[in-house]
Scaffold this active site. Sequence first.
Site, PDB file in Angstrom:
ATOM      1  CB  CYS A  93      -0.960  -0.028   1.182  1.00  0.00           C
ATOM      2  SG  CYS A  93      -1.971   1.416   1.280  1.00  0.00           S
ATOM      3  CG  HIS A 147      -0.822   3.327   4.541  1.00  0.00           C
ATOM      4  ND1 HIS A 147      -1.484   2.177   4.188  1.00  0.00           N
ATOM      5  CD2 HIS A 147      -0.457   3.170   5.826  1.00  0.00           C
ATOM      6  CE1 HIS A 147      -1.505   1.349   5.219  1.00  0.00           C
ATOM      7  NE2 HIS A 147      -0.890   1.934   6.231  1.00  0.00           N
TER       8      HIS A 147
END
Length: 524
Positions: A93, A147
Amino acid sequence: MQIFSTFDINGDLTMAISRCLFVAGLFVMLTCSAAKKMNVLFFVSDDMRPELASYLGPDFPSPVHPNMHTPNLDVLASMSLVLKRAYVQQAVCSPSRTSLLTGRRPDTTHVYDLVKYFRKVGGNFTTIPQYFKQNGYMSVGMGKIFHPGSASDNDDPISWSVPYYHANRSFWNPFGHEHSWLSVNESMQKEYPLPDQQIAQHATETLKQLAPDAKSGKKPFFLGVGFHKPHLPFIAPEQFFDFYPPEDIRLPDNDYAPVGMPPVAWSSYGELRNYGDIAKLNASGAINSTLPPQVIKDLRRAYYSALSFTDTLIGTVMNELKNLGLADNTIISFWGDHGWQLGEHGEWCKHTNFEDATHAPMMVHIPGKTDKGIATDALTEFVDLFPTLVEAAGLSPLELCPEGKSTETILCREGTSLMPLIDDPNSKTWKTKAFSQYPRENGKIMGYTMRTDRYRYTEWVEFEGAPKYKPNWSALNATELYDHMTDPEENHNLAIDSSSHSVVQELSKQLHAGWRDALPLENE
Ligand SMILES: *[C@@H]1O[C@H](CO)[C@@H](O)[C@H](O)[C@H]1NC(C)=O
Ligand SMILES: *[C@@H]1O[C@H](CO)[C@@H](O)[C@H](O)[C@H]1NC(C)=O
Ligand SMILES: *[C@@H]1O[C@H](CO)[C@@H](O)[C@H](O)[C@H]1NC(C)=O
Ligand SMILES: *[C@@H]1O[C@H](CO)[C@@H](O)[C@H](O)[C@H]1NC(C)=O
Ligand SMILES: *[C@@H]1O[C@H](CO)[C@@H](O)[C@H](O)[C@H]1NC(C)=O
Ligand SMILES: *[C@@H]1O[C@H](CO)[C@@H](O)[C@H](O)[C@H]1NC(C)=O
Ligand SMILES: *[C@@H]1O[C@H](CO)[C@@H](O)[C@H](O)[C@H]1NC(C)=O
């Protein structure tokens, strides 16, 4: 120039002006006011591999379930430039998102994990939403784009014009960490509104608020909408499971690690094994161990369902855009932050350098330019999206980051605008390789991987972290070579085969030469 300053009262008509430069006299006003800046609707999905009906095709690397139900993304694809071979720069991510959002690769952002923040460890780089904001756009973000948490100092506040929106996380997983997947009925959805449903609703409300200024040309918007699914746990409303009858779900046909795979290439998918239902199977995550067949089928089915659920929510937002009369003047981009292994090789989640982890969906709709739909097999990279959106919106183009000075340069690109592929999807002068990387052993080893038209080639080498962030190509741990012409599933590592020696030598040189050496000809 006096006449142009009249239009500048809104402070965001640079493109209109540039379009008007050659128009003389009284017509200037009419012509210029028609040339409004285009808005941008920027969709992100978490852990969505290119498991979309529009990605089915003869040379498609990931096996797509034949009856994928993704009508909304299929419509978007039918009017977009679809990058069928797009690769992320690191298959997890935050490193992937940070790379795409800054237009730089992990060795420049210095973000290889889910904790570090690029502005602290890399540089004070301008991001995509930040650049649009600086160019007079209303920049609004919601859901998961960066994130969250320390990896972005809570969603990189400088990127947005207004405070960032998150769904109420207390509904994230109503049953704690016990279930890796869940089909929820209507009464449960009412009691626990799913985060992505909240995000889609917030997006449509936001669009309504942004519409008047966007339509009058007063203030265009950059709207970032990040959905959390199909990330684990695979939770979706029960009606989405109905699209996937259990008897249709197949097992992967390669449930074994590639022949000759070095152990360093493996990830033991702790992210999945942490869920109570999987933990109680005592799965070790070891190479060539597999989950029970029924568990694999259940997980696959739930993943497809969660993906279809996301597709529907994207459709909700796209329909609102249309209903508000904004569709003709709004660029729409969509990407999933990396691929996902659904039991191929016995592997799960991301965290590897395999094709299934590095290959992800990406598409861009540009009104008036891609309306008929253009699919390209050209090798593309996630760092290419920043310069593409900038060019599509008519903002000042980004310069290629100067060699050796990427980290010192606040605004630049390490990718290439995808716009030439609209006119020539089979371009012979386009970039010839896509690069990704993945660290192991707490960053002491880095796996560098490169996709060419035919091969995937990977070297795992010792890596020196801060402050140098450099591989030591002489300290080689392992090598992998997969021939996609004969082995699209990457089941045989040919690097151990002496007959591959000359190919390995040539690809090794190219990997060390890196991305600059693979740039499209016009960029050199
Ligand atoms: C980072 O850059 C932005 C402008 O892009 C500036 O406003 C900000 O002060 C800079 N931050 C640091 C720590 O230099
Ligand atoms: C989230 O929902 C829970 C349960 O309804 C509620 O107690 C909490 O206050 C909500 N949090 C926010 C930030 O709205
Ligand atoms: C919905 O699911 C919950 C949890 O599994 C269950 O308790 C409830 O009875 C279900 N409701 C209906 C109407 O099926
Ligand atoms: C995994 O299984 C494959 C296929 O049986 C075999 O060729 C390979 O050597 C095995 N790998 C390891 C590390 O045991
Ligand atoms: C997993 O291990 C526990 C503890 O050793 C044991 O009680 C249980 O039966 C095992 N479960 C399976 C599915 O093997
Ligand atoms: C790179 O690795 C080689 C082989 O292990 C070693 O001899 C050399 O000193 C290393 N170079 C650096 C700069 O660490
Ligand atoms: C490669 O790295 C692994 C750790 O992932 C280590 O156990 C192994 O000894 C290394 N092999 C070589 C040849 O350096």
